[in-house]
Design a protein around this motif. Structure first.
Motif, PDB file in Angstrom:
ATOM      1  N   UNK A 164       0.824  -1.204   0.000  1.00 52.54           N
ATOM      2  CA  UNK A 164       0.000   0.000   0.000  1.00 52.54           C
ATOM      3  C   UNK A 164       0.864   1.263   0.000  1.00 52.54           C
ATOM      4  N   UNK A 165       0.297   2.330  -0.558  1.00 57.57           N
ATOM      5  CA  UNK A 165       0.967   3.633  -0.523  1.00 57.57           C
ATOM      6  C   UNK A 165      -0.057   4.740  -0.748  1.00 57.57           C
ATOM      7  N   UNK A 166       0.178   5.931  -0.191  1.00 57.89           N
ATOM      8  CA  UNK A 166      -0.722   7.063  -0.424  1.00 57.89           C
ATOM      9  C   UNK A 166      -0.508   7.618  -1.832  1.00 57.89           C
ATOM     10  N   UNK A 167      -1.516   8.295  -2.339  1.00 58.41           N
ATOM     11  CA  UNK A 167      -1.401   8.920  -3.648  1.00 58.41           C
ATOM     12  C   UNK A 167      -0.356  10.020  -3.678  1.00 58.41           C
ATOM     13  N   UNK A 202       5.034   9.856   9.125  1.00 61.94           N
ATOM     14  CA  UNK A 202       3.698   9.336   9.399  1.00 61.94           C
ATOM     15  C   UNK A 202       3.386   8.142   8.498  1.00 61.94           C
ATOM     16  N   UNK A 203       3.749   8.224   7.222  1.00 62.12           N
ATOM     17  CA  UNK A 203       3.499   7.120   6.299  1.00 62.12           C
ATOM     18  C   UNK A 203       4.201   5.854   6.774  1.00 62.12           C
ATOM     19  N   UNK A 204       5.443   6.004   7.229  1.00 60.42           N
ATOM     20  CA  UNK A 204       6.194   4.848   7.725  1.00 60.42           C
ATOM     21  C   UNK A 204       5.582   4.308   9.007  1.00 60.42           C
ATOM     22  N   UNK A 219       3.673   0.630   2.865  1.00 62.31           N
ATOM     23  CA  UNK A 219       4.881   0.024   2.304  1.00 62.31           C
ATOM     24  C   UNK A 219       5.719   1.030   1.532  1.00 62.31           C
ATOM     25  N   UNK A 220       5.067   2.018   0.959  1.00 60.48           N
ATOM     26  CA  UNK A 220       5.805   2.967   0.142  1.00 60.48           C
ATOM     27  C   UNK A 220       5.074   4.284   0.025  1.00 60.48           C
ATOM     28  N   UNK A 221       5.644   5.168  -0.799  1.00 58.39           N
ATOM     29  CA  UNK A 221       5.022   6.450  -1.137  1.00 58.39           C
ATOM     30  C   UNK A 221       5.212   6.690  -2.625  1.00 58.39           C
ATOM     31  N   UNK A 229      12.937   3.485   4.920  1.00 62.70           N
ATOM     32  CA  UNK A 229      12.527   2.120   4.630  1.00 62.70           C
ATOM     33  C   UNK A 229      11.291   2.016   3.764  1.00 62.70           C
ATOM     34  N   UNK A 230      10.895   3.106   3.144  1.00 61.76           N
ATOM     35  CA  UNK A 230       9.724   3.122   2.277  1.00 61.76           C
ATOM     36  C   UNK A 230      10.113   2.820   0.832  1.00 61.76           C
ATOM     37  N   UNK A 231       9.326   1.997   0.183  1.00 65.37           N
ATOM     38  CA  UNK A 231       9.494   1.796  -1.248  1.00 65.37           C
ATOM     39  C   UNK A 231       9.019   3.056  -1.973  1.00 65.37           C
ATOM     40  N   UNK A 232       9.647   3.359  -3.107  1.00 63.73           N
ATOM     41  CA  UNK A 232       9.283   4.583  -3.823  1.00 63.73           C
ATOM     42  C   UNK A 232       8.767   4.235  -5.217  1.00 63.73           C
TER      43      UNK A 232
END
Length: 272
Positions: free
Chosen positions: A85-88, A107-109, A114-116, A141-144
């Motif tokens: 999952x990732x935010x738009x 906050x996303x992490x 999983x990513x942004x 540690x976020x996938x991009x």
């Protein structure tokens, strides 16, 4: 196979193309856009079609509008179904404009995304700042997943610009570069004002672009998906798929729908 009864469809009918792989997939990825599914609908989606979803984007800037407990539970449920999952990207663009990128990424992490998505569909980003954003996200540690293209009607793909963006984004640490088409798929990027795929342009892009598995094409409409599958093959990565269209797209990928029946390897008279 049904464990209790031992019943199973003939293997040949499950995937007539004999080309689909199971998770984790490296190509042939399907990205779904969630524009605000409630918890029951979200669970139903994953129970019904989770095996065919690889990525799930919480569209636009919807993520801050959820109660945090609900958002965390949706992310956790997606993980159990092996859906990343990732935010738009619009949310990161808003964070950039409001100068809150670091807290946004933190906050996303923390929420378990999983990513942004790093994009500049609405704002302008220098190449240097784009690189910095990719690095800042990967350091947490976020996938991009980056995005190429503008959201304005009439915007087009510039082949050399897309090629350079792909090369630089991947070198910086991005996993996928998404080609913008918005959630409508009309008059943006690869698609004309009627939503039709510019197939000659796509053929040129196919011959020009490196790393085809690292591109994801937003293609919300069925005919767009058919064109991309027919020209780029079943390994093409497709995004902005509506939750209700996941199984439909999977039948297109597997040659289980008349539109892509020619992808069936035994139908020699219609081989592409």
């Amino acid at each position: 196979m049904d464990i209790k009864t031992g019943l199973a469809w003939p293997c040949a009918l499950e995937d007539p193309t004999d080309r689909r792989s199971g998770k984790p997939r490296q190509s042939g990825l399907t990205m779904v856009i969630d524009k605000g599914l409630g918890p029951s609908a979200f669970e139903d989606l994953l129970l019904t079609a989770g095996e065919y979803i690889d990525l799930l984007k919480f569209g636009f800037g919807t993520s801050p509008l959820y109660p945090l407990d609900l958002l965390r539970s949706k992310i956790a449920l997606a993980k159990r179904h092996r859906v990343a999952t990732f935010p738009g990207g619009t949310l990161l663009e808003a964070a950039y404009r409001l100068e809150v990128v670091a807290p946004y990424l933190d906050m996303a992490a923390d929420l378990g995304f999983d990513g942004v998505e790093v994009s500049d569909g609405t704002i302008e980003l220098s190449r240097r700042r784009r690189d910095e954003l990719i690095t800042e996200a990967t350091q947490r540690g976020l996938r991009v997943f980056t995005e190429y293209g503008k959201k304005q009607a009439g915007s087009r793909i510039v082949t050399d610009d897309l090629r350079r963006t792909v090369e630089l984004d991947l070198a910086r640490g991005a996993e996928l570069v998404t080609v913008e088409a918005r959630e409508s798929g009309i008059d943006v990027g690869l698609f004309d004002e009627n939503g039709r795929c510019r197939e000659e342009e796509l053929q040129l892009l196919r011959r020009s672009l490196p790393e085809p598995d690292c591109l994801l094409w937003e293609a919300p409409q069925k005919e767009q998906q058919v064109s991309l599958l027919r020209i780029l093959g079943t390994r093409v990565n497709l995004g902005n798929i509506s939750p209700g269209d996941v199984l439909s797209l999977e039948t297109l990928r597997r040659g289980l729908r008349s539109d892509t029946f020619a992808l069936h390897p035994l139908v020699s008279d219609y081989m592409i």
